[in-house]
Enzyme design. Structure first.
Site, PDB file in Angstrom:
ATOM      1  N   SER A   1       0.830   9.892  -4.616  1.00 54.58           N
ATOM      2  CA  SER A   1       1.021   8.605  -3.936  1.00 54.58           C
ATOM      3  C   SER A   1       2.418   8.039  -4.176  1.00 54.58           C
ATOM      4  O   SER A   1       2.738   6.948  -3.716  1.00 54.58           O
ATOM      5  CB  SER A   1      -0.028   7.598  -4.429  1.00 54.58           C
ATOM      6  OG  SER A   1       0.154   7.331  -5.815  1.00 54.58           O
TER       7      SER A   1
ATOM      8  N   PRO B   1      -2.583   2.808   4.245  1.00 51.88           N
ATOM      9  CA  PRO B   1      -3.741   1.944   4.478  1.00 51.88           C
ATOM     10  C   PRO B   1      -3.295   0.611   5.075  1.00 51.88           C
ATOM     11  O   PRO B   1      -2.289   0.032   4.652  1.00 51.88           O
ATOM     12  CB  PRO B   1      -4.318   1.740   3.072  1.00 51.88           C
ATOM     13  CG  PRO B   1      -3.775   2.866   2.255  1.00 51.88           C
ATOM     14  CD  PRO B   1      -2.436   3.188   2.830  1.00 51.88           C
TER      15      PRO B   1
ATOM     16  N   ASN C   1       0.820  -1.215   0.000  1.00 50.87           N
ATOM     17  CA  ASN C   1       0.000   0.000   0.000  1.00 50.87           C
ATOM     18  C   ASN C   1       0.852   1.262   0.000  1.00 50.87           C
ATOM     19  O   ASN C   1       1.927   1.311   0.611  1.00 50.87           O
ATOM     20  CB  ASN C   1      -0.924   0.008   1.217  1.00 50.87           C
ATOM     21  CG  ASN C   1      -2.039  -1.016   1.110  1.00 50.87           C
ATOM     22  OD1 ASN C   1      -2.541  -1.264   0.021  1.00 50.87           O
ATOM     23  ND2 ASN C   1      -2.412  -1.614   2.230  1.00 50.87           N
ATOM     24  N   HIS C   2       0.358   2.292  -0.675  1.00 50.50           N
ATOM     25  CA  HIS C   2       0.975   3.611  -0.682  1.00 50.50           C
ATOM     26  C   HIS C   2       0.092   4.584   0.090  1.00 50.50           C
ATOM     27  O   HIS C   2      -1.136   4.406   0.147  1.00 50.50           O
ATOM     28  CB  HIS C   2       1.124   4.128  -2.119  1.00 50.50           C
ATOM     29  CG  HIS C   2       2.147   3.397  -2.932  1.00 50.50           C
ATOM     30  ND1 HIS C   2       2.896   4.012  -3.913  1.00 50.50           N
ATOM     31  CD2 HIS C   2       2.547   2.104  -2.922  1.00 50.50           C
ATOM     32  CE1 HIS C   2       3.707   3.129  -4.471  1.00 50.50           C
ATOM     33  NE2 HIS C   2       3.505   1.958  -3.890  1.00 50.50           N
ATOM     34  N   ALA C   3       0.714   5.574   0.674  1.00 52.18           N
ATOM     35  CA  ALA C   3      -0.063   6.638   1.317  1.00 52.18           C
ATOM     36  C   ALA C   3      -0.780   7.443   0.228  1.00 52.18           C
ATOM     37  O   ALA C   3      -0.165   7.855  -0.759  1.00 52.18           O
ATOM     38  CB  ALA C   3       0.855   7.536   2.134  1.00 52.18           C
TER      39      ALA C   3
END
Length: 210
Positions: free
Chosen positions: A90, A111, A82-84
């Site tokens: 992102s 996430p 997951n990426h912010a």
């Protein structure tokens, strides 16, 4: 005789593409139940290569129950992928260093969907992909090349991208009784005595196993 030795990585003589993977997984954040096998003619022992973005600092776990059948090419995408996404970009600038390392977001900005949990007696078809944090119920079937992003109820067949429910395998009443019976938790002697009833579809017969 009470079936194959669950501690034998390759229970089928001269057929190394089948592996009881509890014996070969070393990552402490991956838990595999007895008799769960991975089928892969390339390297059935290296199941861990299919658990992607599973970084120790994230702390999520992959938990797979007993008596599961996992086909070649199945992938488990973990939370480390997951990426912010709350900011305008992102892109993970910080991982490249060289002056960009100060841009790292706090860990809680990423996430996190929790552990990925696969129940007992689950069949996962060829090249299926399971996304972070999904929960797959006991007795479920995941079709080949399915992409599973949502939880799968027990004894439910799903397929497609994104995976959708195709049908329940049994009535809701039978499913609830199967979950209560939980044959996979019986001792192996009882399982071995009742293979015909476990493989059959007579809930009364299964209910009365001794």
């Amino acid at each position: 005789m009470n079936g194959p030795d669950p501690k034998n990585p390759h229970p089928m003589v001269n057929f190394p593409q089948i592996c009881f993977i509890k014996n070969t997984v070393s990552d402490p954040n991956i838990s595999i139940g007895d008799y769960t096998y991975y089928d892969d003619p390339d390297d059935s022992e290296d199941f861990q290569r299919n658990v992607l973005y599973h970084y120790p600092f994230v702390g999520d776990r992959l938990i797979i129950g007993k008596f599961c059948a996992i086909a070649r090419g199945v992938k488990f995408i973990m939370n480390g992928a997951n990426h912010a996404i709350a900011g305008f970009s992102s892109f993970p600038f910080f991982i490249f260093g060289n002056g960009w390392e100060g841009s790292e977001p706090p860990l809680n900005a990423f996430p996190f969907k929790g552990d990925t949990i696969i129940g007992n007696d689950v069949w996962i078809g060829y090249d299926a992909t399971l996304l972070p944090g999904v929960k797959v119920g006991d007795g479920a079937i995941i079709g080949a090349k399915a992409v599973v992003s949502w939880d799968v109820p027990p004894y439910t067949i799903v397929g497609g991208n994104p995976a959708r429910v195709l049908r329940q395998r049994f009535s809701e009443e039978v499913i609830q009784e199967l979950l209560q019976i939980a044959w996979w938790d019986w001792d192996i002697e009882k399982i071995s005595r009742n293979l015909d009833k476990i493989s059959g579809a007579d809930i009364v017969a299964l209910r009365t196993c001794t």
